[in-house]
Design a protein around this motif. Structure first.
Motif, PDB file in Angstrom:
ATOM      1  N   ASP A 221       8.612  34.728  65.880  1.00 21.93           N
ATOM      2  CA  ASP A 221       7.940  33.736  66.737  1.00 21.93           C
ATOM      3  C   ASP A 221       7.494  32.536  65.900  1.00 21.93           C
ATOM      4  N   MET A 222       6.961  32.800  64.684  1.00 25.12           N
ATOM      5  CA  MET A 222       6.560  31.705  63.786  1.00 25.12           C
ATOM      6  C   MET A 222       7.754  30.824  63.438  1.00 25.12           C
ATOM      7  N   CYS A 223       8.889  31.459  63.153  1.00 25.64           N
ATOM      8  CA  CYS A 223      10.097  30.704  62.799  1.00 25.64           C
ATOM      9  C   CYS A 223      10.558  29.850  63.970  1.00 25.64           C
ATOM     10  N   ALA A 224      10.577  30.452  65.143  1.00 23.23           N
ATOM     11  CA  ALA A 224      11.063  29.733  66.318  1.00 23.23           C
ATOM     12  C   ALA A 224      10.150  28.566  66.691  1.00 23.23           C
ATOM     13  N   ARG A 225       8.834  28.728  66.450  1.00 22.95           N
ATOM     14  CA  ARG A 225       7.874  27.716  66.901  1.00 22.95           C
ATOM     15  C   ARG A 225       7.496  26.707  65.834  1.00 22.95           C
ATOM     16  N   LEU A 226       7.642  27.066  64.534  1.00 22.95           N
ATOM     17  CA  LEU A 226       7.158  26.150  63.495  1.00 22.95           C
ATOM     18  C   LEU A 226       8.005  26.118  62.217  1.00 22.95           C
ATOM     19  N   LEU A 227       8.289  27.278  61.665  1.00 24.82           N
ATOM     20  CA  LEU A 227       8.832  27.314  60.303  1.00 24.82           C
ATOM     21  C   LEU A 227      10.258  26.810  60.194  1.00 24.82           C
ATOM     22  N   ALA A 228      11.069  27.025  61.220  1.00 23.28           N
ATOM     23  CA  ALA A 228      12.478  26.628  61.147  1.00 23.28           C
ATOM     24  C   ALA A 228      12.832  25.727  62.327  1.00 23.28           C
ATOM     25  N   ASN A 229      13.732  24.829  62.078  1.00 24.98           N
ATOM     26  CA  ASN A 229      14.317  24.028  63.156  1.00 24.98           C
ATOM     27  C   ASN A 229      15.569  24.781  63.590  1.00 24.98           C
ATOM     28  N   THR A 230      15.451  25.581  64.629  1.00 26.99           N
ATOM     29  CA  THR A 230      16.535  26.489  64.998  1.00 26.99           C
ATOM     30  C   THR A 230      17.775  25.775  65.537  1.00 26.99           C
ATOM     31  N   VAL A 231      17.682  24.491  65.746  1.00 28.29           N
ATOM     32  CA  VAL A 231      18.868  23.729  66.144  1.00 28.29           C
ATOM     33  C   VAL A 231      19.823  23.601  64.964  1.00 28.29           C
ATOM     34  N   ILE A 232      19.258  23.397  63.774  1.00 25.04           N
ATOM     35  CA  ILE A 232      20.101  23.154  62.598  1.00 25.04           C
ATOM     36  C   ILE A 232      19.907  24.167  61.477  1.00 25.04           C
ATOM     37  N   GLU A 233      18.949  25.078  61.631  1.00 25.44           N
ATOM     38  CA  GLU A 233      18.655  26.015  60.542  1.00 25.44           C
ATOM     39  C   GLU A 233      18.735  27.469  61.016  1.00 25.44           C
ATOM     40  N   ASN A 234      19.179  28.327  60.107  1.00 23.83           N
ATOM     41  CA  ASN A 234      19.116  29.773  60.285  1.00 23.83           C
ATOM     42  C   ASN A 234      17.957  30.292  59.451  1.00 23.83           C
ATOM     43  N   TYR A 235      17.448  31.447  59.832  1.00 24.75           N
ATOM     44  CA  TYR A 235      16.413  32.060  59.008  1.00 24.75           C
ATOM     45  C   TYR A 235      16.680  33.545  58.867  1.00 24.75           C
ATOM     46  N   ASP A 236      16.203  34.085  57.736  1.00 22.90           N
ATOM     47  CA  ASP A 236      16.342  35.503  57.444  1.00 22.90           C
ATOM     48  C   ASP A 236      14.964  36.023  57.046  1.00 22.90           C
ATOM     49  N   ILE A 237      14.568  37.118  57.651  1.00 22.38           N
ATOM     50  CA  ILE A 237      13.232  37.674  57.413  1.00 22.38           C
ATOM     51  C   ILE A 237      13.366  38.960  56.610  1.00 22.38           C
ATOM     52  N   GLU A 238      12.583  39.043  55.530  1.00 15.33           N
ATOM     53  CA  GLU A 238      12.575  40.232  54.679  1.00 15.33           C
ATOM     54  C   GLU A 238      11.150  40.783  54.643  1.00 15.33           C
ATOM     55  N   LEU A 239      10.982  41.993  55.146  1.00 17.93           N
ATOM     56  CA  LEU A 239       9.663  42.633  55.167  1.00 17.93           C
ATOM     57  C   LEU A 239       9.495  43.473  53.911  1.00 17.93           C
ATOM     58  N   GLN A 240       8.290  43.416  53.332  1.00 17.38           N
ATOM     59  CA  GLN A 240       7.986  44.242  52.170  1.00 17.38           C
ATOM     60  C   GLN A 240       6.698  44.991  52.433  1.00 17.38           C
ATOM     61  N   SER A 241       6.707  46.279  52.234  1.00 17.05           N
ATOM     62  CA  SER A 241       5.486  47.064  52.483  1.00 17.05           C
ATOM     63  C   SER A 241       4.629  47.143  51.249  1.00 17.05           C
TER      64      SER A 241
END
Length: 80
Positions: A60-80
């Motif tokens: 949700d953060m990526c879609a709303r702020l962190l990435a411009n989903t029109v021109i950018e892809n994002y990859d999320i890596e979770l670490q415990s």
């Protein structure tokens, strides 16, 4: 939970900063460097222990702020 987000331009999107980096590397004598694509790296520490909920929150953060989903892809890596 620590979360790492890698944001890159989608294939086919012009990347003038990547081109500049490639030219600079070549001028510094680094031969054999092909296409250079640059992006962003964001590290978050969020107060969520459930991996599914954490991923949903960061998407949700990526879609709303962190990435411009029109021109950018994002990859999320979770670490415990």
């Amino acid at each position: 939970m620590k979360v790492k987000v890698h944001i890159t331009l989608k294939p086919g999107v012009l990347d003038p900063q990547g081109k500049a980096i490639g030219h600079a590397l070549e001028s510094l004598g680094f031969k054999g460097v092909g296409d250079v694509r640059q992006g962003k790296f964001i590290e978050l520490d969020i107060a969520e222990n459930d991996p599914g909920a954490a991923r949903a929150q960061v998407e949700d953060m990526c879609a709303r702020l962190l990435a411009n989903t029109v021109i950018e892809n994002y990859d999320i890596e979770l670490q415990s």
